[in-house]
Every structure is written in structure tokens, then in C-alpha cells.
Design a protein around this motif. Structure first.
Motif, PDB file in Angstrom:
ATOM      1  N   ARG A  23       0.841  -1.198   0.000  1.00 56.72           N
ATOM      2  CA  ARG A  23       0.000   0.000   0.000  1.00 56.72           C
ATOM      3  C   ARG A  23       0.876   1.248   0.000  1.00 56.72           C
ATOM      4  O   ARG A  23       1.759   1.408   0.847  1.00 56.72           O
ATOM      5  CB  ARG A  23      -0.921   0.006   1.217  1.00 56.72           C
ATOM      6  N   ASP A  48      -2.114   2.218  -5.241  1.00 59.22           N
ATOM      7  CA  ASP A  48      -2.941   1.247  -4.518  1.00 59.22           C
ATOM      8  C   ASP A  48      -2.456  -0.180  -4.750  1.00 59.22           C
ATOM      9  O   ASP A  48      -3.121  -1.008  -5.366  1.00 59.22           O
ATOM     10  CB  ASP A  48      -4.411   1.382  -4.935  1.00 59.22           C
ATOM     11  N   THR A  56      -2.281  -3.832 -12.583  1.00 63.36           N
ATOM     12  CA  THR A  56      -3.345  -4.021 -11.609  1.00 63.36           C
ATOM     13  C   THR A  56      -2.990  -3.300 -10.315  1.00 63.36           C
ATOM     14  O   THR A  56      -1.879  -3.396  -9.804  1.00 63.36           O
ATOM     15  CB  THR A  56      -3.570  -5.509 -11.308  1.00 63.36           C
ATOM     16  N   LEU A  57      -3.949  -2.563  -9.797  1.00 60.97           N
ATOM     17  CA  LEU A  57      -3.857  -1.916  -8.482  1.00 60.97           C
ATOM     18  C   LEU A  57      -4.911  -2.603  -7.631  1.00 60.97           C
ATOM     19  O   LEU A  57      -6.100  -2.340  -7.751  1.00 60.97           O
ATOM     20  CB  LEU A  57      -4.090  -0.410  -8.607  1.00 60.97           C
ATOM     21  N   THR A  58      -4.478  -3.509  -6.775  1.00 59.12           N
ATOM     22  CA  THR A  58      -5.393  -4.524  -6.261  1.00 59.12           C
ATOM     23  C   THR A  58      -6.365  -4.027  -5.200  1.00 59.12           C
ATOM     24  O   THR A  58      -7.496  -4.451  -5.146  1.00 59.12           O
ATOM     25  CB  THR A  58      -4.597  -5.755  -5.783  1.00 59.12           C
ATOM     26  N   ASN A  59      -5.951  -3.144  -4.318  1.00 60.45           N
ATOM     27  CA  ASN A  59      -6.802  -2.547  -3.282  1.00 60.45           C
ATOM     28  C   ASN A  59      -5.919  -1.700  -2.383  1.00 60.45           C
ATOM     29  O   ASN A  59      -4.691  -1.753  -2.494  1.00 60.45           O
ATOM     30  CB  ASN A  59      -7.578  -3.597  -2.457  1.00 60.45           C
ATOM     31  N   ASN A  60      -6.518  -0.919  -1.504  1.00 63.95           N
ATOM     32  CA  ASN A  60      -5.711  -0.117  -0.577  1.00 63.95           C
ATOM     33  C   ASN A  60      -6.591   0.504   0.505  1.00 63.95           C
ATOM     34  O   ASN A  60      -7.242   1.517   0.280  1.00 63.95           O
ATOM     35  CB  ASN A  60      -4.961   0.987  -1.320  1.00 63.95           C
ATOM     36  N   ASN A  75      -5.741   7.045  -8.415  1.00 67.10           N
ATOM     37  CA  ASN A  75      -6.199   6.226  -7.282  1.00 67.10           C
ATOM     38  C   ASN A  75      -7.437   6.906  -6.711  1.00 67.10           C
ATOM     39  O   ASN A  75      -7.378   7.574  -5.678  1.00 67.10           O
ATOM     40  CB  ASN A  75      -5.100   6.127  -6.215  1.00 67.10           C
ATOM     41  N   ASN A  82     -10.061   2.021  -1.040  1.00 62.52           N
ATOM     42  CA  ASN A  82     -10.328   1.198  -2.218  1.00 62.52           C
ATOM     43  C   ASN A  82     -10.378  -0.308  -1.885  1.00 62.52           C
ATOM     44  O   ASN A  82      -9.347  -0.958  -1.773  1.00 62.52           O
ATOM     45  CB  ASN A  82      -9.235   1.473  -3.254  1.00 62.52           C
ATOM     46  N   GLY A 122     -10.188  -2.514  -6.022  1.00 66.13           N
ATOM     47  CA  GLY A 122      -9.088  -2.430  -6.957  1.00 66.13           C
ATOM     48  C   GLY A 122      -9.486  -1.935  -8.335  1.00 66.13           C
ATOM     49  O   GLY A 122     -10.668  -1.833  -8.666  1.00 66.13           O
ATOM     50  N   SER A 182     -10.189  -7.196  -6.344  1.00 60.60           N
ATOM     51  CA  SER A 182      -8.741  -7.373  -6.187  1.00 60.60           C
ATOM     52  C   SER A 182      -8.078  -8.032  -7.382  1.00 60.60           C
ATOM     53  O   SER A 182      -7.541  -9.136  -7.296  1.00 60.60           O
ATOM     54  CB  SER A 182      -8.440  -8.157  -4.909  1.00 60.60           C
ATOM     55  N   ASP A 206      -5.177  -9.010  -9.677  1.00 59.63           N
ATOM     56  CA  ASP A 206      -3.796  -9.252  -9.248  1.00 59.63           C
ATOM     57  C   ASP A 206      -2.954  -9.649 -10.457  1.00 59.63           C
ATOM     58  O   ASP A 206      -2.301  -8.838 -11.076  1.00 59.63           O
ATOM     59  CB  ASP A 206      -3.803 -10.329  -8.164  1.00 59.63           C
TER      60      ASP A 206
END
Length: 623
Positions: free
Chosen positions: A334, A421, A438-442, A457, A462, A465, A514, A516
């Protein structure tokens, strides 16, 4: 809209309220006469709610909570190899009670990134990462009473498995007699190469040269070179380090997640190499991209320090039009960053041997994204991470280029790189040269001061993702500037409205969370794998188990292609050159003792596995 949704939305609403609703944002560019939101950027393509994709030739499947692999009608999924399967003739069969010597001769645990290398029409080799271990299954005592041999077994289950394949009845199968079968573990000798090799911070009592490291572990995803080598990427290396006694650690350790407490592996209790109080420089020897020759079982793997030290997700390599090698890399944590490496020398297609050390010299860059207020597109630049430039000087704590590479995260902060993220896999579209990440989550987005809500972002906390894409200026991957937009925003439209519901190409039939792993096939299909929440409740209601989807970058359409067993991650992606066999990974089925018995069924222990996917008619996957 739930209370959680209302709490999470304001950051995006602050942007979107400046004159753009959700549908306008995602209804992009191809319809004649349409004023496209992304019209100013060359990355723009249509992101339509529905389309007749020319690339996607299969019918999407529903979400699933079953403890099995499900693929579309007309496809077949079979297990190629699983954790604990013997790699050599005479090696022990799988058993939870196997010792370290047995595990050294068996397929490693939690397979992740992988690459298929074809040798002939009926012979091939695959290099497959074994990222980490689930001690709840690796040991009958579930890791609660670790012995010295247990630690050795855990170390042996990490690393890389190189396996030889042969054609049998038209299908690729594992060849236990293959001479290229090999295990690379946490104790395999490696060579440190590039600008940081030999630096004082890489020296230990066991290796006063700072050039001979032992082992690779927490190997997440991968890359492939055109000269026939495999790139394995060290990610959460910090998880296996701890201390038996109190130790004063500088902030450089904390930035990489290192502390006296490990993640439960307990290696440091039986192996002083992982005790920070005894061997404080050992973690500096990990967190690199490692190059491996899968065709030579005796070749020493090389840790390429020129590519920087951080929690590497994968290494997406492309050859630029001018011959320079370019490698894109994400740092999966993150608020960390996206990187690019450009080789000093050029690729020589006619002399593979001349390319073997191309990754030792070059320039590392980090991404800085810009967006005007109210816009979810923009421009960006690659900021050079070179000693003496952009504030990377002794006054700011960097005494050499080696310092910059060993502490790449701190260097990225110094030059003002954009916090992201959790940048995971990066992939280059072979048809357009656009790059996707890929920006998976944060959960920290909009919460921590260094991670404000911004255009690239756009959602606070988030949970689902998204996928960002960019086009290098002039289709030149060495160019300083690029243009970017968001290809996809994951979400749950059955629970939320607004951006928490996802982009307009996300609906109740293909929703996920998410993203990935990602990768392109030769035709330009984007394959998307997930490592997200599988509770199937609340914000994640209706999403089922983790899955793999396929997207058409031209039309924006996304269809679900595969669903995995209980409590797994779907990860790893490679194809045979004819595109008629796909290999993917099922990682950690039944993690934390969830009720999975994949792949053997009954009351068996769940095992991570590589899956072979083919079409029953022998056709190209996805077409």
C-alpha cells in the motif's frame, strides 16, 4: 448504499462532482460523434457496458463457491502438478509428514508466476515460482512446534520448481525423468550482480564479498527474456526475518516491513541467517529480481541489483523499437510505486549469449502520475533514480548508486513518486504497446497523509481495486513522458452505486474484486486473475471464489472464464506457443483451514496446483 459505502465514496465524489458522472467517465471513445472523456489521450479505447467482442469467443461463466475448477463449456481443466509431487525418479511421494530432504526433491508449495519454454514439438520446460508456505498444512502440528528440520522443510518448499514437460496423447504432461527438473530453494547459492554487488550493506560474516547470496524466497510473479531466461521476483521477503533478542533497527528496515517479529515462520529461531540481531545485512540480499537459466540445471541464478530492491510483483520485459530492454515492475504494498528499468546496451537477436548480462547495466526510473482536477486521466513522467540527480545525494542520505538501489523505496519517496494502490502485475499489450498494471486494493487510500485520493487512485479505502494503463510517448518505452487512463474499476453493482459499483463494463455477471495477476496472449486478450475477498457476503456478495476473467482492450468487454476452489487465489499465467494450452495456478486452497480438499477431494489435505487448460476441439484458448 451501505454506511461503509457512504464512508468510502467522498474522495471520489470530490473529483467526479466537477462535471462528470460515472457513465460519462467510462463511456469512452469509439462511437462516431461521441465526445470522449479520454479523447485527449492516445491510450483511449471504448469501455462499453456491452459489446460484440471479436476477441472473446467463449460464453462467460457464473460465480461459484464450489471446491473445484470451473471453466466454460467446451474447455477442460486438469491438474498438471501439485505441491509435494516428486520431481525425480525415486523421490518420495507426497506426505504431510515428509521431512526437509523429501521436500527438496518435490514440487514446492504455493505456486505463483510461471513461464513455459518450448524446446521442441514434444518437449518443453516450465519454471514455476513457489512463493511461500501454509504451515497449517505443511506440518501436522500446523507450525506450532517448529524444529530445525521443520525450518529446513519450510525453506525447501519456497523458491522455484523447474519441471520438464513432454507431449502424451496430444497433451503436455510432467516428465519425471526429465533431465532439466530442478529445485531452487531458500538455500540455493546465488550470485549478486550489478551496481550493488559487493556493497558493504550486502556483506555478511558468511559472505564477506557481498556477492554470493544464499537462496530466494517469497517469489511472487515472473518475467521472461527473449534470450531464454526466467525472471523470478522476490516480494514479501521480510516475512521470514525476526530476532531472538532485542535489536535496534533503523528506519530503512521499517520501510521494508522488517522488525523483530516475523510472520510466523520462525526460521530465525533455528537459522541465524534470518536473525536480524546476528545477521543484520542478510535482508539487504533479498527483494531483488533473480535471473535463472531453466535450460541449464547447473547455472547459478543471478540477483540483478540494477532493477532495484523492493517487494517485486513481476517483471514485464519488452524490447523497445531501438533495441533497448525495458522492464516494468510494481512494488506490491500500500502506497508504494511503479518502476521502469531501461538497459544501457541493446538486445542482439542474432547472438543470445551477448544478452546474458543486459540487466546488469541501465537506469532505474519511478513513475509520477499527474491529473487535472476532476479528471481520471492524464500524463505522467518517469523520474530517474540515478546518484547525483533529483535530490539523490549524500545530503539526502544516498552515498552511491548502490545505496539508491538497495533502498529504492526511499529513493522513490525522495523524488516525489506517486503512491499507488498496491501495484501488482504489469503487462505490455503486444498489439498496441500499451502497458497495464493491476492496483489490487488499498485500505490506506485517503486515510494516510501520503496516500491522498487522486485521479489515478480515485477511491478512498479502495476495497475492490482497478487497472491503470498508459501509453509511452511516441510508442517509445524509453521516453520520459506517458499518457494514462483507467481501463477498469472493479466493484459490486449489486450492492453499491457510484464508483463502488465499478466501471460500466462491470456488471452482476462478471463482477470481481482485487485484480492481481494479468497477462496478454498473442492475440491481445487481457487475462485478469484475482486474489481478493471470497466471503461472498456484504461488499463481496455474489462474487464467490477467486477467479480469472478475460478482457478485450478494444471493446472494454470483460467475461468470467474460470472460477477456483474454496479459499484459493488464482495466479500465474503462461501459454504454449501455439496458444492451445494455458497454464494457471491455484494457490493456497483452503487457507487458514477453510473447508477445501482441492485437488484430490475426500478428506485430503488441500494442495496448491498448476492447472492445464485446453479446448476440447483443440482450438486456441479464448478464441
Amino acid at each position: 448504499m451501505s454506511s461503509v459505502e457512504r464512508h468510502d465514496e467522498p474522495g471520489f465524489n470530490k473529483i467526479i462532482s466537477k462535471g462528470l458522472n460515472r457513465r460519462q467517465f467510462l463511456q469512452a471513445t469509439t462511437a462516431a460523434g461521441t465526445v470522449a472523456f479520454f479523447a485527449a489521450t492516445p491510450v483511449a479505447t471504448a469501455v462499453a457496458a456491452e459489446s460484440n467482442s471479436k476477441l472473446l469467443g467463449f460464453k462467460g461463466i457464473p460465480a461459484s463457491t464450489s471446491d473445484t475448477i470451473i471453466v466454460p463449456e467446451g474447455y477442460q481443466a486438469d491438474v498438471l502438478i501439485s505441491w509435494g509431487d516428486p520431481l525425480f525418479k525415486g523421490a518420495p511421494a507426497f506426505s504431510q509428514g515428509a521431512d526437509s530432504q523429501a521436500q527438496e526433491q518435490q514440487f514446492g508449495d504455493n505456486n505463483d508466476g510461471m513461464t513455459f519454454f518450448q524446446i521442441s514439438d514434444d518437449r518443453a520446460v516450465m519454471a514455476i515460482n513457489n512463493e511461500y508456505t501454509n504451515h497449517e498444512y505443511l506440518f501436522a502440528h500446523q507450525g506450532k512446534n517448529m524444529s530445525a528440520d521443520d525450518v529446513k522443510k519450510s525453506q525447501a518448499a519456497h523458491g522455484i520448481s523447474v519441471i520438464e514437460l513432454m507431449k502424451k496423447d496430444g497433451q503436455w504432461v510432467f516428465n519425471q525423468s526429465g533431465r532439466l527438473n530442478r529445485r531452487i530453494t531458500a538455500n540455493t547459492e546465488m550470485m549478486m550482480t550489478g551496481p550493488a554487488a559487493g556493497h558493504d550493506l550486502l556483506k555478511t560474516e558468511a559472505d564477506p564479498t557481498g556477492k554470493k547470496a544464499l537462496g530466494t524466497f517469497n517469489n511472487c510473479a515472473n518475467g521472461q527474456t527473449p534470450w531464454g531466461t526466467y525472471l523470478t521476483c522476490e516480494e514479501n521477503f521480510n516475512s521470514v526475518f525476526g530476532a531472538n533478542s532485542s535489536v535496534a533497527l533503523s528506519s530503512t528496515y521499517a520501510r521494508y516491513g522488517l522488525s523483530e517479529q516475523d510472520a510466523g515462520y520462525e526460521w530465525y529461531k533455528h537459522d541465524p541467517r534470518f536473525d536480524l540481531a546476528k545477521t543484520p545485512n542478510e535482508p539487504h540480499r533479498h527483494g531483488w529480481v533473480v535471473e535463472i537459466d531453466p535450460m541449464n540445471p547447473n547455472a547459478t541464478p543471478k540477483k540483478r541489483t540494477a532493477l532495484g530492491r523492493f517487494k517485486h510483483e513481476n517483471a514485464a520485459l519488452t524490447i523497445n523499437n531501438d533495441g533497448h530492454v525495458v522492464v516494468y515492475m510494481g512494488d506490491d504494498e500500500r502506497g508504494e510505486h511503479l518502476y521502469r528499468f531501461v538497459s544501457k546496451n541493446k538486445y542482439n537477436a542474432s547472438n543470445p549469449a551477448a544478452n546474458r548480462d543486459l540487466l546488469d547495466e541501465g537506469t532505474l526510473f519511478v513513475a509520477k502520475f499527474d491529473a487535472k482536477d476532476g479528471e481520471l486521466k492524464g500524463d505522467g513522467e518517469w523520474v530517474e533514480l540515478t546518484f547525483g540527480k533529483n535530490g539523490l545525494t549524500p545530503e539526502n542520505g544516498f552515498a552511491s548508486q548502490a545505496d539508491i538501489l538497495i533502498f529504492a523505496r526511499q529513493a522513490a519517496t525522495q523524488v516525489g513518486a506517486t503512491t499507488m494502490d498496491r501495484p501488482e502485475w504489469v503487462a505490455v499489450n503486444p498489439k498496441s504497446q500499451h502497458v497495464f498494471c493491476t492496483l489490487t486494493n488499498n485500505k490506506n487510500r485517503g486515510v494516510k497523509d501520503n496516500q491522498p485520493v487522486d485521479g489515478v487512485n480515485p477511491r478512498a479505502k479502495n476495497p475492490y481495486g482497478h487497472i491503470v494503463r498508459w501509453a509511452p510517448s511516441g510508442k517509445d518505452h524509453t521516453a520520459k513522458r506517458f499518457s494514462w487512463d483507467l481501463y477498469l474499476i472493479a466493484g459490486n453493482p449489486t450492492v453499491h452505486t457510484g464508483l463502488m459499483g465499478g466501471s460500466d463494463n462491470i456488471n452482476k455477471d462478471n463482477m470481481f474484486n482485487s485484480p492481481d495477476g494479468i497477462g496478454f496472449d498473442n492475440a491481445g486478450r487481457l487475462w485478469i486473475q484475482t486474489d481478493g475477498k471470497y466471503t461472498n457476503e456484504g461488499d463481496f456478495s455474489g462474487m464467490g471464489n477467486n477467479q480469472m476473467l478475460c478482457g478485450d482492450p478494444e471493446s472494454g468487454e470483460v467475461r468470467r472464464f474460470l472460477t477456483g476452489p474454496v479459499a484459493c487465489e488464482i495466479t500465474g499465467l503462461t501459454f504454449s506457443p501455439d496458444q492451445k494450452t494455458m497454464f494457471i495456478g491455484v494457490q493456497h486452497p483452503g487457507e487458514e483451514l477453510a473447508p477445501s480438499h482441492f485437488p484430490d477431494g475426500g478428506n485430503t489435505i488441500p494442495r496448491s496446483s498448476v492447472i492445464r487448460i485446453t479446448r476440447k476441439d483443440g482450438g486456441i484458448i479464448g478464441a
